[in-house]
Design a protein around this motif. Structure first.
Motif, PDB file in Angstrom:
ATOM      1  N   LEU A   7      27.962 -69.456  13.863  1.00  0.00           N
ATOM      2  CA  LEU A   7      26.825 -68.553  13.639  1.00  0.00           C
ATOM      3  C   LEU A   7      26.674 -67.568  14.797  1.00  0.00           C
ATOM      4  N   ALA A   8      26.880 -68.029  16.019  1.00  0.00           N
ATOM      5  CA  ALA A   8      26.791 -67.135  17.182  1.00  0.00           C
ATOM      6  C   ALA A   8      27.876 -66.067  17.115  1.00  0.00           C
ATOM      7  N   LEU A  10      29.379 -64.916  14.413  1.00  0.00           N
ATOM      8  CA  LEU A  10      29.035 -63.991  13.328  1.00  0.00           C
ATOM      9  C   LEU A  10      27.889 -63.059  13.735  1.00  0.00           C
ATOM     10  N   ALA A  11      26.935 -63.565  14.491  1.00  0.00           N
ATOM     11  CA  ALA A  11      25.797 -62.750  14.925  1.00  0.00           C
ATOM     12  C   ALA A  11      26.216 -61.689  15.937  1.00  0.00           C
ATOM     13  N   LEU A  12      27.206 -61.993  16.764  1.00  0.00           N
ATOM     14  CA  LEU A  12      27.643 -61.039  17.789  1.00  0.00           C
ATOM     15  C   LEU A  12      28.464 -59.885  17.221  1.00  0.00           C
ATOM     16  N   LEU A  13      29.159 -60.108  16.120  1.00  0.00           N
ATOM     17  CA  LEU A  13      30.039 -59.071  15.573  1.00  0.00           C
ATOM     18  C   LEU A  13      29.331 -57.752  15.291  1.00  0.00           C
ATOM     19  N   ILE A  39      34.701 -62.643  22.954  1.00  0.00           N
ATOM     20  CA  ILE A  39      33.469 -63.440  22.874  1.00  0.00           C
ATOM     21  C   ILE A  39      33.269 -63.971  21.450  1.00  0.00           C
ATOM     22  N   ALA A  40      33.191 -63.073  20.466  1.00  0.00           N
ATOM     23  CA  ALA A  40      32.975 -63.532  19.083  1.00  0.00           C
ATOM     24  C   ALA A  40      34.178 -64.309  18.560  1.00  0.00           C
ATOM     25  N   ALA A  41      35.395 -63.827  18.834  1.00  0.00           N
ATOM     26  CA  ALA A  41      36.594 -64.502  18.316  1.00  0.00           C
ATOM     27  C   ALA A  41      36.705 -65.952  18.780  1.00  0.00           C
ATOM     28  N   PRO A  42      36.527 -66.264  20.077  1.00  0.00           N
ATOM     29  CA  PRO A  42      36.603 -67.685  20.449  1.00  0.00           C
ATOM     30  C   PRO A  42      35.489 -68.522  19.830  1.00  0.00           C
TER      31      PRO A  42
END
Length: 196
Positions: A7-8, A10-13, A39-42
């Protein structure tokens, strides 16, 4: 924990994509890249690890740490060529660019999260940290603006300063993320061996 990570990520994208699209020059564009790839990928990879949507689990002979490190290297370096960086001012090209960064990052991080390949993952992340550091230094220390046609940044910030700050963002977020990821994998591998 995995659900929160997913969720984190997905929220950062959307935040990263918005930074890359807004007229914030290399500063915003580089922040958008780093949010997607480092950041989002990991976070997404950790959240998907072991599920049916995990690329490394689905295609274990293709999504390997060293192969995905090379894919990620090519994606990052190619999109920082001045001609492609200038083309990314167009919204359709920006969408393709950001998708490439996310896909390359997700494939690399998925491959290193795949339990049977943790040792190779350490090497892949450390090599990625090295190439991110090199590119960040080249961008940040270039004696002239490499992307003057792509500069549409903050008022009062010239193209060279904007580019230098973009290089610093790549160093701080990109190189650090991969280096810390490699160290975390090494620590988990050492813990497993001490328990066994």
């Amino acid at each position: 924990m995995k659900r929160a990570s997913l969720l984190a990520g997905l929220a950062l994208l959307p935040a990263g994509w918005l930074l890359a699209w807004l007229p914030l020059g290399m500063i915003g564009h580089m922040a958008g890249h780093m949010i997607a790839v480092a950041i989002a990928a990991p976070l997404l990879a950790f959240g998907l690890a072991g599920t049916a949507a995990d690329p490394a689990r689905r295609w274990p002979h293709i999504v390997t740490p060293m192969a995905m490190m090379l894919v990620e290297l090519m994606v990052v370096w190619l999109w920082h060529l001045p001609v492609l960086r200038a083309a990314a001012r167009s919204f359709p090209v920006l969408v393709i660019e950001q998708f490439c960064f996310l896909a390359a990052g997700l494939l690399l991080w998925s491959s290193v999260c795949y339990a049977p390949r943790r040792a190779a993952g350490i090497g892949a992340l450390l090599l990625t940290s090295m190439h991110m550091t090199l590119l960040g230094v080249l961008i940040g220390l270039a004696p002239r603006a490499l992307y003057p046609m792509a500069h549409h940044g903050l008022a009062g910030v010239d193209a060279l300063v904007d580019q230098q700050l973009g290089g610093v963002i790549m160093l701080l977020l990109g190189a650090a993320s991969y280096f810390l990821g490699g160290l975390a994998l090494l620590a988990s591998l050492l813990r497993q061996r001490s328990i066994a």
